[in-house]
Design an enzyme around this catalytic site. Sequence first.
Site, PDB file in Angstrom:
ATOM      1  N   LYS A  11     -73.067  46.379  25.760  1.00  0.00           N
ATOM      2  CA  LYS A  11     -73.528  45.073  26.273  1.00  0.00           C
ATOM      3  C   LYS A  11     -75.015  45.173  26.628  1.00  0.00           C
ATOM      4  CE  LYS A  11     -68.892  44.402  28.007  1.00  0.00           C
ATOM      5  NZ  LYS A  11     -67.992  43.530  28.699  1.00  0.00           N
ATOM      6  N   GLU A 169     -58.917  41.192  22.583  1.00  0.00           N
ATOM      7  CA  GLU A 169     -59.493  41.395  23.908  1.00  0.00           C
ATOM      8  C   GLU A 169     -59.100  40.237  24.830  1.00  0.00           C
ATOM      9  OE1 GLU A 169     -63.089  44.188  23.739  1.00  0.00           O
ATOM     10  OE2 GLU A 169     -63.825  42.163  23.519  1.00  0.00           O
ATOM     11  N   GLY A 175     -63.609  43.783  31.783  1.00  0.00           N
ATOM     12  CA  GLY A 175     -64.467  44.067  32.933  1.00  0.00           C
ATOM     13  C   GLY A 175     -63.803  43.800  34.273  1.00  0.00           C
ATOM     14  N   GLY A 236     -65.946  48.640  26.919  1.00  0.00           N
ATOM     15  CA  GLY A 236     -67.178  48.208  27.577  1.00  0.00           C
ATOM     16  C   GLY A 236     -67.595  49.207  28.642  1.00  0.00           C
TER      17      GLY A 236
HETATM   18  C1  PEP Z   1     -65.679  44.533  26.115  1.00  0.00           C
HETATM   19  O1  PEP Z   1     -66.610  43.955  26.626  1.00  0.00           O
HETATM   20  O2  PEP Z   1     -65.515  44.484  24.889  1.00  0.00           O
HETATM   21  C2  PEP Z   1     -64.763  45.277  26.983  1.00  0.00           C
HETATM   22  C3  PEP Z   1     -63.612  45.618  26.514  1.00  0.00           C
HETATM   23  O3  PEP Z   1     -65.214  45.526  28.260  1.00  0.00           O
HETATM   24  P1  PEP Z   1     -64.470  46.424  29.386  1.00  0.00           P
HETATM   25  O4  PEP Z   1     -63.969  47.681  28.698  1.00  0.00           O
HETATM   26  O5  PEP Z   1     -65.513  46.728  30.397  1.00  0.00           O
HETATM   27  O6  PEP Z   1     -63.342  45.611  29.905  1.00  0.00           O
END
Ligand code: PEP
Length: 257
Positions: A11, A169, A175, A236
Site C-alpha cells: 500500500k 478479500e 486491516g 497487507g
Molecule cells: C490488503 O490490503 O490486500 C490486505 C489483505 O490487507 P491486510 O492484510 O492488512 O488485511
Amino acid sequence: MRKKIAAANWKMNLTLEQGEKLIQGILDADVKLEDDREVVVCTPFPYLMAAKEMLKDHAHFFTGAQNCASEKSGAYTGEVSAEMLQSVQTDFVIIGHSERRQYFNETNELLLKKTLLAMEYGLKVIFCCGEPLEIRKENKHEEYVQKQLVETVATLSADQIENIVIAYEPIWAIGTGHTATPQQAQEVHAFIRSHIAKRFGNDVASQMTILYGGSCKPDNAAELFACEDVDGALVGGASLKVNDFTAIIRELVNSKS
Ligand code: PEP
C-alpha cells in the site's frame, strides 16, 4: 499446474530505503520455493525498478504494482499506464482492491478496462473482489462477489483468463485483525472456482489461483492455506515486516499442493 502465491501489498507505506531493507530481509531468509510457489512484492510505483533489480535473479520472486491507469497514454496527469509498468519489467498488477473501489470510486466497468490494458502489456492481474460487512451480515456475499466477477473477469476469453489471479478479500477483514475463518474463506473460494468452472470449464477453474486477503498473519496462514481452494494470500500489514512475511512464505511452502 495451479500456482500458490504469497503476494505482499505494501500500500502507501515505507520509504525506498525501508522497502529495500524489507526485500533484502526476505531474500536473506532464503526460503526454498518449488516450481508451483511464487512470491509477488507489490510496491509503490517509484520502487518498482529497484525491487525488480533486487529480485531479478531470484526465481519465483516477482514484482507487482498496486494499480494502473484505465487509459493507454496521454494527458492524464499523475497516472501510470500498463505500458509504463511493462517497460520497467513489472510482472503483476493489483486491480480492483477495495481501497481503490472505495476511495477512488473505481467501478467494475473501469476495472475491466484496466484489466484489459494490463494484459495487453503482458502483466498478470491480481483481481480483487470481496464484500462489505453489511452484505456479509445479510448473507448475500456470494451474489455480491459473483456480480463483481460477472461484470469483469468473467467477460474475458479463455486465453485471457489464464493471466488472472483472483484475490477474495472480504472488506471487513482487511486491516481489521478480523480474519475470515478458514471455513468462511473456503466456502467463498469454492464458490468462485465453481463460477469460473461454469464460465470457462473445469480445466481453467482447477488451474486458477485464488488468494485470500484480509488480516492474513503468520499465526493464521497455515490453516487458511490448508483449505482446498485457498492458493495463498494477498497480505497487507503483515507484509511490511520481514519476520511476518517470511513466516507466511514458509507456510505457503509447507502447504500441500
Ligand atoms: C490488503 O490490503 O490486500 C490486505 C489483505 O490487507 P491486510 O492484510 O492488512 O488485511
